[in-house]
Design a protein around this motif. Structure first.
Motif: not given
Length: 342
Positions: A144-147, A176-178, A207-208
């Protein structure tokens, strides 16, 4: 904002020609999060790479803010790409560079002065929630941090458009949710147009604003997310909706709940937006001499509001059942009679 007209990509091989993207036309509004969903091999990743010409289109046009991307020379394209950020499934970070230096990299290439570069990088680090990790290397970060680094780097040149190619598929559900929450926050703060490529209906749901469904290189369905969820028209869209609403298209599971009775009717109710919060069943029972047996149901949130599906059995006189279903329809709730269950 973005107008895609007749976009196609043909790959020629010794034995056959393969159309990875086949005559796709879409219009995407400024500031919206637009989802493109499809199964593996549908052509969605090729499609997004055609938008910024990481792949050269065989036919068609891509216009962003009235600039024809497909008609630009190499030099002008390089400059225009600075306004098109992109994040990838596997992060594509520079492993020998720190978080700070990864985010600074596109600014270095663009020739941004060091003081301005520093201010921008620190601002982006705070925006994506990585304050205190500036000097960490990618190997020291979670997925998650990399993304988050990838997102910050994509935003470095203050783009108008952010392209996300399966940006969450390598992450666990909580992470994913974060990341999706972060993208929504960025969309709202920066009024950034985001195109999400995914094979996960959960991403579209969360989100879309609008979605296009791809299959074998073609867009087989597109529209508002709620419309596609409630009334999927294509076989592919129906399969995706079923992932989130397992009750859909599995009416055989209702058999165990239903007693065969000539004085009963099974109906499926679709609730959209504020209707999903109404005490409709209580209202019906009070108004009509009818028995209501709730069989199964679900409710799901989307960016545009909630939608729900409820299967109920109505028991009573035939004319009363007819009056009841008519009343439900006039209340703004869609009613579908399920004839083939009993």
């Amino acid at each position: 904002m973005i107008s895609i007209k007749g976009l196609s990509k043909l790959y020629k091989t010794k034995h056959q020609d393969v159309k990875a993207v086949d005559n796709v036309s879409l219009d995407i509004k400024k500031g919206e999060i637009y989802g493109v969903i499809g199964y593996s091999g549908a052509g969605k990743s090729t499609f997004i790479r055609l938008i910024n010409r990481l792949e050269e289109p065989s036919n068609g046009e891509v216009l962003i803010n009235d600039t024809n991307i497909t008609g630009l020379s190499v030099g002008k394209l390089r400059k225009e790409r600075q306004k098109i950020g992109m994040i990838f499934q596997h992060f594509n970070l520079l492993w020998s560079r720190t978080v700070y230096d990864n985010i600074a990299f596109p600014l270095e290439i663009a020739g941004v002065p060091s003081r301005e570069r520093r201010d921008t990088v620190l601002e982006l680090i705070e925006l994506v929630g990585l304050k205190g990790r500036e000097q960490a290397y990618p190997s020291q970060l979670s997925g998650g941090q990399k993304q988050r680094v990838g997102i910050a780097r994509a935003l470095a040149n203050d783009p108008d458009v952010l392209l996300c190619d399966e940006a969450t598929s390598a992450l666990d559900p909580e992470t994913t949710d974060d990341i999706l929450d972060l993208l929504v926050s960025i969309n709202e703060k920066l009024n950034l147009t985001i195109i999400m490529i995914t094979h996960e209906m959960h991403v579209i749901q969360k989100i879309c604003h609008r979605v296009a469904v791809m299959d074998q290189g073609k867009v087989v369905e597109h529209g508002d997310v709620l419309d596609v969820f409630v009334k999927p028209q294509s076989k592919t869209a129906k399969r995706f909706v079923q992932q989130l609403s397992p009750l859909e298209h599995k009416q055989d599971t209702l058999h165990r709940f239903i007693t065969k009775d000539e004085n009963s009717e099974v109906v499926k109710l679709h609730f959209i937006g504020n209707d999903a919060k109404r005490a409709l069943i209580t209202d019906v029972i009070k108004r009509f001499d009818i028995e209501v047996n709730i069989l199964q149901g679900s409710i799901s949130p989307t960016q545009e509001g909630a939608y729900g599906t409820l299967y109920v059995e109505l028991k009573g006189a035939a004319n009363t059942i007819q009056e009841t279903t008519q009343y439900i329809r006039t209340s703004g709730v869609e009613v579908e009679v399920i004839r083939d269950v009993t």
